[in-house]
Design a protein around this motif. Structure first.
Motif, PDB file in Angstrom:
ATOM      1  N   ARG A   1       1.882  18.470   0.109  1.00 38.18           N
ATOM      2  CA  ARG A   1       0.841  18.529   1.301  1.00 38.18           C
ATOM      3  C   ARG A   1      -0.348  18.984   0.579  1.00 38.18           C
ATOM      4  N   ALA A   2      -0.360  19.827  -0.639  1.00 33.69           N
ATOM      5  CA  ALA A   2      -1.439  20.413  -1.255  1.00 33.69           C
ATOM      6  C   ALA A   2      -2.524  19.351  -1.966  1.00 33.69           C
ATOM      7  N   LEU A   3      -1.578  18.063  -2.315  1.00 38.74           N
ATOM      8  CA  LEU A   3      -2.246  16.941  -2.845  1.00 38.74           C
ATOM      9  C   LEU A   3      -3.122  16.092  -1.831  1.00 38.74           C
ATOM     10  N   TYR A   4      -2.832  16.285  -0.659  1.00 36.64           N
ATOM     11  CA  TYR A   4      -3.401  15.428   0.446  1.00 36.64           C
ATOM     12  C   TYR A   4      -3.829  16.311   1.384  1.00 36.64           C
ATOM     13  N   PRO A   5      -4.974  17.244   1.218  1.00 32.86           N
ATOM     14  CA  PRO A   5      -5.511  17.994   2.357  1.00 32.86           C
ATOM     15  C   PRO A   5      -6.104  17.436   3.448  1.00 32.86           C
ATOM     16  N   ASN A   6      -6.817  16.152   3.001  1.00 30.60           N
ATOM     17  CA  ASN A   6      -7.520  15.493   4.215  1.00 30.60           C
ATOM     18  C   ASN A   6      -6.809  14.494   5.092  1.00 30.60           C
ATOM     19  N   ALA A   7      -5.437  14.300   4.621  1.00 24.19           N
ATOM     20  CA  ALA A   7      -4.999  13.208   5.165  1.00 24.19           C
ATOM     21  C   ALA A   7      -3.985  13.024   6.054  1.00 24.19           C
ATOM     22  N   GLY A   8      -4.109  14.439   7.010  1.00 25.86           N
ATOM     23  CA  GLY A   8      -3.208  14.808   8.028  1.00 25.86           C
ATOM     24  C   GLY A   8      -3.685  14.334   9.277  1.00 25.86           C
TER      25      GLY A   8
ATOM     26  N   LEU B   1       1.764  10.889   5.428  1.00 30.88           N
ATOM     27  CA  LEU B   1       3.110  11.291   5.579  1.00 30.88           C
ATOM     28  C   LEU B   1       3.539  12.345   4.614  1.00 30.88           C
ATOM     29  N   LEU B   2       3.027  11.821   3.228  1.00 29.21           N
ATOM     30  CA  LEU B   2       2.887  13.237   2.270  1.00 29.21           C
ATOM     31  C   LEU B   2       2.197  14.391   2.485  1.00 29.21           C
ATOM     32  N   ALA B   3       1.281  14.168   3.405  1.00 28.14           N
ATOM     33  CA  ALA B   3       0.281  15.298   3.810  1.00 28.14           C
ATOM     34  C   ALA B   3       1.126  16.265   4.760  1.00 28.14           C
ATOM     35  N   HIS B   4       2.429  15.588   5.101  1.00 29.89           N
ATOM     36  CA  HIS B   4       3.297  16.711   6.254  1.00 29.89           C
ATOM     37  C   HIS B   4       4.540  16.857   5.479  1.00 29.89           C
ATOM     38  N   MET B   5       4.787  16.529   4.041  1.00 25.29           N
ATOM     39  CA  MET B   5       5.686  16.892   3.332  1.00 25.29           C
ATOM     40  C   MET B   5       5.422  18.021   2.576  1.00 25.29           C
ATOM     41  N   PRO B   6       6.288  19.252   2.702  1.00 32.02           N
ATOM     42  CA  PRO B   6       6.004  20.549   1.923  1.00 32.02           C
ATOM     43  C   PRO B   6       5.468  20.391   0.503  1.00 32.02           C
ATOM     44  N   ALA B   7       6.346  19.534   0.025  1.00 32.98           N
ATOM     45  CA  ALA B   7       6.161  19.284  -1.557  1.00 32.98           C
ATOM     46  C   ALA B   7       4.799  18.715  -1.948  1.00 32.98           C
TER      47      ALA B   7
ATOM     48  N   ILE C   1      -1.819   2.381   2.451  1.00 27.91           N
ATOM     49  CA  ILE C   1      -2.087   3.758   1.653  1.00 27.91           C
ATOM     50  C   ILE C   1      -2.439   4.772   2.585  1.00 27.91           C
ATOM     51  N   ALA C   2      -2.930   4.784   3.685  1.00 27.57           N
ATOM     52  CA  ALA C   2      -3.306   5.676   4.581  1.00 27.57           C
ATOM     53  C   ALA C   2      -2.168   6.117   5.235  1.00 27.57           C
ATOM     54  N   LEU C   3      -1.154   5.316   5.472  1.00 32.19           N
ATOM     55  CA  LEU C   3       0.093   5.681   6.305  1.00 32.19           C
ATOM     56  C   LEU C   3       1.050   6.529   5.058  1.00 32.19           C
ATOM     57  N   GLY C   4       0.820   6.111   4.034  1.00 30.62           N
ATOM     58  CA  GLY C   4       1.621   6.850   2.641  1.00 30.62           C
ATOM     59  C   GLY C   4       1.031   8.205   2.760  1.00 30.62           C
ATOM     60  N   GLN C   5      -0.315   8.288   2.447  1.00 30.89           N
ATOM     61  CA  GLN C   5      -0.734   9.579   2.367  1.00 30.89           C
ATOM     62  C   GLN C   5      -0.942  10.729   3.385  1.00 30.89           C
TER      63      GLN C   5
ATOM     64  N   GLY D   1       0.839  -1.135   0.149  1.00 29.02           N
ATOM     65  CA  GLY D   1      -0.050   0.002   0.102  1.00 29.02           C
ATOM     66  C   GLY D   1       0.794   1.199   0.150  1.00 29.02           C
ATOM     67  N   LEU D   2       1.839   1.274   0.692  1.00 25.24           N
ATOM     68  CA  LEU D   2       2.807   2.344   0.675  1.00 25.24           C
ATOM     69  C   LEU D   2       3.397   2.688  -0.682  1.00 25.24           C
ATOM     70  N   GLN D   3       4.105   1.641  -1.139  1.00 21.95           N
ATOM     71  CA  GLN D   3       4.437   1.633  -2.648  1.00 21.95           C
ATOM     72  C   GLN D   3       3.539   2.374  -3.468  1.00 21.95           C
ATOM     73  N   SER D   4       2.426   1.890  -3.562  1.00 22.93           N
ATOM     74  CA  SER D   4       1.430   2.180  -4.570  1.00 22.93           C
ATOM     75  C   SER D   4       1.203   3.735  -4.505  1.00 22.93           C
ATOM     76  N   VAL D   5       1.378   4.369  -3.057  1.00 19.40           N
ATOM     77  CA  VAL D   5       1.207   5.740  -2.814  1.00 19.40           C
ATOM     78  C   VAL D   5       2.513   6.562  -3.446  1.00 19.40           C
ATOM     79  N   PHE D   6       3.551   6.103  -3.206  1.00 22.97           N
ATOM     80  CA  PHE D   6       4.867   6.788  -3.196  1.00 22.97           C
ATOM     81  C   PHE D   6       5.235   6.651  -4.793  1.00 22.97           C
ATOM     82  N   ALA D   7       4.834   5.603  -5.342  1.00 20.22           N
ATOM     83  CA  ALA D   7       4.935   5.570  -7.052  1.00 20.22           C
ATOM     84  C   ALA D   7       4.564   6.663  -7.834  1.00 20.22           C
TER      85      ALA D   7
END
Length: 357
Positions: A317-324, A309-315, A303-307, A86-92
């Protein structure tokens, strides 16, 4: 081909032109760009990613820190083998790579993490095996490295985490067993300081109290989270003078060892002792009687973990506004035959008779 210098010499053009062509800069004409790319492919040129990462200040790599032990290596149903897909599907989606960082069980996780951070191996971290007091959380916060934790901690005041619904598991398991007449209900808990053990035991204690049952510390069996731990838990239960009539397991594969030790003593799960497992692990599905346990999607959790994490990375964050937001991850109870044993009318002698068979 060793590097960009050799590629430039082969083409008889400057290193700067080769570099700009490889990086898609607009000031390189198309004919030169095609020559550079064709030569790079033919000669097997691979960019020095570590040097580029240092220049750009990023690695585009996410680290997943897990505990490495003999138990984890031997466990084919390892929790994180399911989560990583699930993580890799998000990061890919963002061309980010995931690396596993296995911390040896005999090393301080805090010191191991400090070493990984000092080497600039990753841009962000997912930490697991979260301790009740976990120094890694404060360290990552001070270092301003984006991270999420698998599991809550008393140290995680403002950090982000996803944890399994241990409260819900304890509450539903106790309620199910009490409805079948059980009053002596045991549980297993980890030997370590991992926080999930504290959450699970406290949730179990509160669930008993809601049903008017006194908490008995002797019914909390602390063992390793493995098949061997399940075997040891059954052995300890058999030695108790006032044996329980039911047990709730904190780790799915404990059921395999538990079944083995009970049957060696002529005690049949589901007939003489009610058993409820934790997670619906593939190997445990072959047990007879079938195990009552809880089901969850490790892929969806990843998937939820990956999203998150990305919600707290500046680059990103805007793509995952509801995942934080922090999440308590639900589990669904799957009925089996292992907890079919009922204590008739709360009759204690009835339970004792079954244990003595």
């Amino acid at each position: 081909m060793k590097g960009i210098r050799q590629l430039a010499e082969h083409l008889a053009i400057s290193i700067g032109t080769v570099s700009r062509a490889l990086n898609g800069k607009p000031d390189v004409n198309e004919e030169t760009r095609r020559r550079v790319l064709a030569a790079a492919e033919a000669l097997g040129y691979v960019a020095n990613q570590s040097g580029r990462s240092l220049r750009q200040g990023e690695t585009r790599v996410i680290g997943l820190m897990i505990e490495s032990s003999a138990e984890a290596v031997e466990n084919a149903d390892n929790f994180f083998l399911g989560v990583t897909s699930g993580l890799q599907s998000v990061f890919a989606r963002h061309k980010l790579d995931l690396v596993m960082l296995p911390c040896p069980s005999d090393e301080d996780p805090h010191e191991y993490l400090k070493r990984m951070v000092a080497r600039r191996i990753v841009d962000a971290m997912i930490i697991s095996n979260t301790q009740r007091i976990d120094r890694r959380i404060g360290f990552l916060s001070r270092a301003e490295i984006p991270f999420v934790a698998v599991g809550r901690s008393l140290s995680a005041s403002n950090s982000r985490w996803i944890d399994l619904d241990f409260e819900g598991v304890a509450d539903r398991a106790v309620e199910r067993l009490v409805a079948r007449g059980h009053r002596r209900i045991a549980i297993t808990a980890p030997l370590s300081e991992v926080n999930l053990g504290y959450v699970f035991v406290e949730s179990y204690r509160r669930a008993l109290e809601r049903h008017g049952i006194r908490f008995d510390p002797s019914l909390v069996i602390r063992v390793k989270s493995s098949e061997q731990g399940g075997y040891q838990a059954a052995h300890e239960l058999l030695l108790l003078p006032d044996r329980p009539t039911a047990i709730i397991l904190i780790y799915e594969l404990m059921a395999i060892g538990l079944y083995r030790r009970l049957m060696e003593s002529g005690v049949m799960p589901g007939r003489d002792l009610a058993v409820i497992g934790f997670r619906d692990a593939p190997r445990a599905r072959f047990l007879q009687p079938s195990l009552s346990c809880f089901r969850m999607s490790l892929y969806d959790l990843g998937i939820a973990l990956g999203q998150m994490l990305l919600a707290h990375m500046p680059a990103y964050r805007a793509l995952y506004p509801n995942a934080g937001r922090n999440i308590i991850w639900p589990l669904e109870l799957v009925s089996g035959e292992s907890d079919a044993f009922e204590v008739g009318r709360g009759d204690k002698e009835f339970a004792s008779e079954h244990w003595s068979k």
